[in-house]
Motif scaffolding. Sequence first.
Motif, PDB file in Angstrom:
ATOM      1  N   GLN A  97       0.989  -1.139   0.056  1.00 21.92           N
ATOM      2  CA  GLN A  97       0.072   0.067   0.067  1.00 21.92           C
ATOM      3  C   GLN A  97       0.846   1.235  -0.078  1.00 21.92           C
ATOM      4  OE1 GLN A  97      -2.562   1.017   3.529  1.00 21.92           O
ATOM      5  NE2 GLN A  97      -4.299   0.708   2.052  1.00 21.92           N
ATOM      6  N   ARG A  98       2.029   1.266   0.426  1.00 18.81           N
ATOM      7  CA  ARG A  98       2.942   2.392   0.799  1.00 18.81           C
ATOM      8  C   ARG A  98       3.718   2.620  -0.539  1.00 18.81           C
ATOM      9  NH1 ARG A  98       5.142   0.774   5.038  1.00 18.81           N
ATOM     10  NH2 ARG A  98       6.955  -0.405   4.192  1.00 18.81           N
ATOM     11  N   ASP A  99       3.969   1.648  -1.194  1.00 18.71           N
ATOM     12  CA  ASP A  99       4.742   1.698  -2.450  1.00 18.71           C
ATOM     13  C   ASP A  99       3.715   1.936  -3.431  1.00 18.71           C
ATOM     14  OD1 ASP A  99       6.917   0.843  -1.256  1.00 18.71           O
ATOM     15  OD2 ASP A  99       6.926  -1.262  -2.036  1.00 18.71           O
ATOM     16  N   MET A 100       2.434   1.628  -3.469  1.00 16.18           N
ATOM     17  CA  MET A 100       1.438   2.063  -4.362  1.00 16.18           C
ATOM     18  C   MET A 100       1.088   3.483  -4.152  1.00 16.18           C
ATOM     19  SD  MET A 100      -2.550   0.352  -5.120  1.00 16.18           S
ATOM     20  CE  MET A 100      -1.540  -1.223  -4.285  1.00 16.18           C
ATOM     21  N   LEU A 101       1.254   4.017  -3.168  1.00 20.78           N
ATOM     22  CA  LEU A 101       0.938   5.453  -2.916  1.00 20.78           C
ATOM     23  C   LEU A 101       2.034   6.216  -3.639  1.00 20.78           C
ATOM     24  CD1 LEU A 101      -0.577   6.017   0.594  1.00 20.78           C
ATOM     25  CD2 LEU A 101      -1.467   6.732  -1.472  1.00 20.78           C
ATOM     26  N   ARG A 102       3.182   5.678  -3.296  1.00 20.58           N
ATOM     27  CA  ARG A 102       4.520   6.351  -3.952  1.00 20.58           C
ATOM     28  C   ARG A 102       4.403   6.425  -5.314  1.00 20.58           C
ATOM     29  NH1 ARG A 102       7.789   3.326   0.016  1.00 20.58           N
ATOM     30  NH2 ARG A 102       8.380   4.589   1.636  1.00 20.58           N
ATOM     31  N   HIS A 103       4.180   5.043  -6.058  1.00 17.18           N
ATOM     32  CA  HIS A 103       4.111   4.966  -7.608  1.00 17.18           C
ATOM     33  C   HIS A 103       2.999   6.037  -8.055  1.00 17.18           C
ATOM     34  CE1 HIS A 103       4.281   3.128 -11.272  1.00 17.18           C
ATOM     35  NE2 HIS A 103       3.102   3.222 -11.287  1.00 17.18           N
ATOM     36  N   LEU A 104       1.850   6.187  -7.364  1.00 14.70           N
ATOM     37  CA  LEU A 104       0.788   6.980  -7.899  1.00 14.70           C
ATOM     38  C   LEU A 104       1.361   8.375  -7.941  1.00 14.70           C
ATOM     39  CD1 LEU A 104      -2.380   5.448  -6.480  1.00 14.70           C
ATOM     40  CD2 LEU A 104      -1.670   5.388  -8.743  1.00 14.70           C
ATOM     41  N   PHE A 105       2.002   8.543  -6.899  1.00 16.29           N
ATOM     42  CA  PHE A 105       2.402  10.158  -6.804  1.00 16.29           C
ATOM     43  C   PHE A 105       3.530  10.414  -7.888  1.00 16.29           C
ATOM     44  CE2 PHE A 105       0.762  10.656  -2.358  1.00 16.29           C
ATOM     45  CZ  PHE A 105      -0.064  11.531  -2.436  1.00 16.29           C
ATOM     46  N   ARG A 106       4.361   9.154  -8.071  1.00 21.17           N
ATOM     47  CA  ARG A 106       5.339   9.551  -9.102  1.00 21.17           C
ATOM     48  C   ARG A 106       4.912   9.634 -10.405  1.00 21.17           C
ATOM     49  NH1 ARG A 106       9.425   5.029  -6.340  1.00 21.17           N
ATOM     50  NH2 ARG A 106      10.320   6.434  -4.634  1.00 21.17           N
ATOM     51  N   ALA A 107       3.722   8.911 -10.700  1.00 20.57           N
ATOM     52  CA  ALA A 107       2.972   8.584 -12.034  1.00 20.57           C
ATOM     53  C   ALA A 107       2.384  10.065 -12.471  1.00 20.57           C
ATOM     54  CB  ALA A 107       2.119   7.583 -11.994  1.00 20.57           C
ATOM     55  N   GLY A 108       1.910  10.905 -11.393  1.00 23.99           N
ATOM     56  CA  GLY A 108       1.254  12.071 -11.700  1.00 23.99           C
ATOM     57  C   GLY A 108      -0.236  11.989 -11.736  1.00 23.99           C
ATOM     58  N   PRO A 109      -0.870  13.155 -11.886  1.00 24.58           N
ATOM     59  CA  PRO A 109      -2.211  13.097 -12.280  1.00 24.58           C
ATOM     60  C   PRO A 109      -2.585  12.671 -13.721  1.00 24.58           C
ATOM     61  CG  PRO A 109      -1.361  15.308 -11.995  1.00 24.58           C
ATOM     62  CD  PRO A 109      -0.311  14.574 -11.631  1.00 24.58           C
ATOM     63  N   GLY A 127      -7.779  -4.688  -2.031  1.00 25.12           N
ATOM     64  CA  GLY A 127      -6.770  -5.503  -2.808  1.00 25.12           C
ATOM     65  C   GLY A 127      -5.687  -5.595  -1.918  1.00 25.12           C
ATOM     66  N   THR A 128      -5.116  -4.676  -1.099  1.00 20.18           N
ATOM     67  CA  THR A 128      -4.049  -4.856  -0.203  1.00 20.18           C
ATOM     68  C   THR A 128      -4.395  -5.664   0.923  1.00 20.18           C
ATOM     69  OG1 THR A 128      -4.471  -2.680   0.694  1.00 20.18           O
ATOM     70  CG2 THR A 128      -2.760  -2.742  -1.091  1.00 20.18           C
ATOM     71  N   ALA A 129      -5.718  -5.587   1.461  1.00 24.43           N
ATOM     72  CA  ALA A 129      -6.264  -6.366   2.502  1.00 24.43           C
ATOM     73  C   ALA A 129      -6.372  -7.863   2.152  1.00 24.43           C
ATOM     74  CB  ALA A 129      -7.599  -5.629   2.947  1.00 24.43           C
ATOM     75  N   THR A 308      -4.361 -13.855  -5.622  1.00 27.64           N
ATOM     76  CA  THR A 308      -3.886 -13.761  -6.847  1.00 27.64           C
ATOM     77  C   THR A 308      -4.884 -12.758  -7.744  1.00 27.64           C
ATOM     78  OG1 THR A 308      -3.296 -16.143  -6.678  1.00 27.64           O
ATOM     79  CG2 THR A 308      -3.553 -15.458  -8.727  1.00 27.64           C
ATOM     80  N   ALA A 309      -6.120 -12.689  -7.604  1.00 30.36           N
ATOM     81  CA  ALA A 309      -6.735 -11.913  -8.110  1.00 30.36           C
ATOM     82  C   ALA A 309      -6.393 -10.389  -7.938  1.00 30.36           C
ATOM     83  CB  ALA A 309      -8.357 -12.051  -8.033  1.00 30.36           C
ATOM     84  N   ALA A 310      -6.279 -10.232  -6.697  1.00 34.17           N
ATOM     85  CA  ALA A 310      -6.062  -8.882  -6.127  1.00 34.17           C
ATOM     86  C   ALA A 310      -4.481  -8.381  -6.757  1.00 34.17           C
ATOM     87  CB  ALA A 310      -6.002  -8.769  -4.679  1.00 34.17           C
ATOM     88  N   ALA A 311      -3.424  -9.200  -6.742  1.00 37.64           N
ATOM     89  CA  ALA A 311      -1.920  -8.883  -7.369  1.00 37.64           C
ATOM     90  C   ALA A 311      -2.105  -8.632  -8.687  1.00 37.64           C
ATOM     91  CB  ALA A 311      -1.263 -10.410  -6.914  1.00 37.64           C
ATOM     92  N   ALA A 312      -3.095  -9.293  -9.617  1.00 34.34           N
ATOM     93  CA  ALA A 312      -3.166  -8.996 -10.849  1.00 34.34           C
ATOM     94  C   ALA A 312      -3.521  -7.285 -10.837  1.00 34.34           C
ATOM     95  CB  ALA A 312      -4.282  -9.727 -11.657  1.00 34.34           C
ATOM     96  N   ARG A 313      -4.591  -6.954 -10.227  1.00 35.90           N
ATOM     97  CA  ARG A 313      -5.013  -5.765 -10.243  1.00 35.90           C
ATOM     98  C   ARG A 313      -4.040  -4.866  -9.476  1.00 35.90           C
ATOM     99  NH1 ARG A 313      -8.623  -6.685 -13.687  1.00 35.90           N
ATOM    100  NH2 ARG A 313     -10.099  -8.296 -12.989  1.00 35.90           N
ATOM    101  N   ILE A 314      -3.113  -4.982  -8.554  1.00 36.07           N
ATOM    102  CA  ILE A 314      -2.168  -4.308  -8.029  1.00 36.07           C
ATOM    103  C   ILE A 314      -1.164  -4.222  -9.304  1.00 36.07           C
ATOM    104  CG2 ILE A 314      -0.181  -4.335  -6.628  1.00 36.07           C
ATOM    105  CD1 ILE A 314      -1.927  -5.776  -4.399  1.00 36.07           C
ATOM    106  N   ALA A 315      -0.650  -5.132  -9.943  1.00 35.77           N
ATOM    107  CA  ALA A 315       0.261  -5.030 -10.879  1.00 35.77           C
ATOM    108  C   ALA A 315      -0.228  -4.141 -11.994  1.00 35.77           C
ATOM    109  CB  ALA A 315       0.471  -6.369 -11.666  1.00 35.77           C
ATOM    110  N   GLU A 316      -1.476  -3.981 -12.639  1.00 36.11           N
ATOM    111  CA  GLU A 316      -2.051  -2.795 -13.360  1.00 36.11           C
ATOM    112  C   GLU A 316      -1.769  -1.463 -12.863  1.00 36.11           C
ATOM    113  OE1 GLU A 316      -6.179  -3.589 -13.913  1.00 36.11           O
ATOM    114  OE2 GLU A 316      -6.000  -5.687 -14.740  1.00 36.11           O
ATOM    115  N   ILE A 317      -1.996  -1.349 -11.556  1.00 38.70           N
ATOM    116  CA  ILE A 317      -1.715   0.032 -10.948  1.00 38.70           C
ATOM    117  C   ILE A 317       0.001   0.171 -11.294  1.00 38.70           C
ATOM    118  CG2 ILE A 317      -1.384   1.559  -8.883  1.00 38.70           C
ATOM    119  CD1 ILE A 317      -4.209   0.336  -8.109  1.00 38.70           C
ATOM    120  N   PHE A 318       0.801  -0.599 -10.931  1.00 40.44           N
ATOM    121  CA  PHE A 318       2.326  -0.508 -11.010  1.00 40.44           C
ATOM    122  C   PHE A 318       2.924  -0.375 -12.291  1.00 40.44           C
ATOM    123  CE2 PHE A 318       2.241  -1.491  -6.587  1.00 40.44           C
ATOM    124  CZ  PHE A 318       2.988  -0.570  -5.963  1.00 40.44           C
TER     125      PHE A 318
END
Length: 571
Positions: A97-109, A127-129, A308-318
Amino acid sequence: MRTQQHTDWQTAGLARRATRWLVAAVILGGASCVLFVLQLATLAHAVDDLTFKGHPLASTYPTLVQVGALCAGSLLLQWLADMAGTEAGLRISASVQRDMLRHLFRAGPVGCAALPAGQIVTTMTEGTAALEPYFAQYIPRAAMMVVLPGLILAMVFHLDGWSFAILACTGPLIPIFMALIGYSAQVIMNRQWVQLVIMGSSFLDSLRGLGTLRLFGQTQASITRMREMAEAHRRATFSVMKVAFLTSAALEFFASLSIALVAVIFGARLLNGTADFRSAFLVLLLAPEYFMPLRAFSASYHARQNATAAAARIAEIFAVPELEANSLQPRNASGTHGAITALECQHVSAAYATATATATATATALDDVCCKFSRNQLTVLTGESGAGKTTLLRVLLGFLPVQSGNITALDMHGHPLTLPQGCAGWLPQRPLMIFGTVADNLHLANPDADMHSLRAAARQADALGFIEALPNGFETMVGERGTLLSGGQIKRLALARVLLRDPEVLCLDEPTANLDTDSAHRIAQTIRQCAANRIVIVATHDPALVRQADQILHIENARVENIVFPKDAAA
């Protein structure tokens, strides 16, 4: 590289984030299994001595104490193993969850806009839960499914060959059957996750557009749609539960059949006198425990499918690309930090990524733009909607990467500058107000700013008057998204927040849009004053702002078609 990143965000790659805790959970669980098997062997020995060898009860006290000690040790180690597994799950979930927030900030709006907001929110929460039970329960139980049955088989092999053959043949049937069911179960879990994302996105859209829905009388229709989506998610969830029930039923069938065969064969051999009681009793104690790890593994198998289903969605964000560097960062800059005298765009081109049915394409948003923005100058970008005004601002701010060309910051001698972070300020068309006080919203720009700085920024943005007129001044709550303030007040408060950082480059997108004449005039006058000693770039359709411009860039079809200096022409 892309394959490696995709692997890192699968469940196997995520396990490396808490390897020590997972290893500790497996080792502690294995030690608990060893003590448990020794406990049953010691108990069988004590019962055999009391029942068939005629030993007095007092003589078995040390053995019974040993059984109690082994039981307590086994339970303690299993508790520690569960704690280690839970700690691993919590650490991995929190780190993702922390890395996802960092990545979203780096990706920008611009990068975040590539995915629906509802999908991002659902993935970051649900997903992270969903990762926690997988690492806390599934992986340790999968290890125990190998360790404990292996120990029991070794013990049974030493005691009785027939029982060993029965357990060795029926045990592997359970994982094989579960794997066959798992393939179809994964498809159902993916469908359930999609339903959850759709429901979350629709609910978020309904909340955001509640006023529009009421205006057009579609509130009840929206409620009906949400009810239908909730029903679809319920059906998908029950499909998963059916698969879980089928898995449990298959497990119980094979386990009961195996234990029954062992009991019947041993019973017949005991009656014929070809087997001793101690071996029979110990094997009958071990046989149900042989299938216990399989039961626990089966109970947590849905955690693997969900993770596994959540990890696929997490990979989409990253997979959303990050911005490589700030677009204002000059190439081959050899200078030091200093005052920016000008920004120069040299043949700048940029494009947005668009998803198609077969691949990801790009849509040109800026094409070979050449222009220059100077200090103490108000530059206005004009053009039709969609011509590229906002895109140019996003490129200058670093929200959208440059495909070709470069943007250079120059000092008073025309030398390139190395820019400090935060040298640019941004006022979007719809500024975001957080739920808090006026001071809280201003402190987003500078958490350490004192009241004197807040008042100075508010005065510069022509916002101090209305702030002091509020019931509690700077401590007045603005409401969610600034609902307790007018549109003009929100714009001026947002401008004050930007000016609190004293940016050298100030970019504004339609700052007077949707405002009444008086508010628009006050915002325009404030922006004109802000051009003193900084670079100000405004994208607007407002004629009042255009009339105050020192430089007008007319953008058409993603290109700067015309550059006008009104004041020079008037002179």
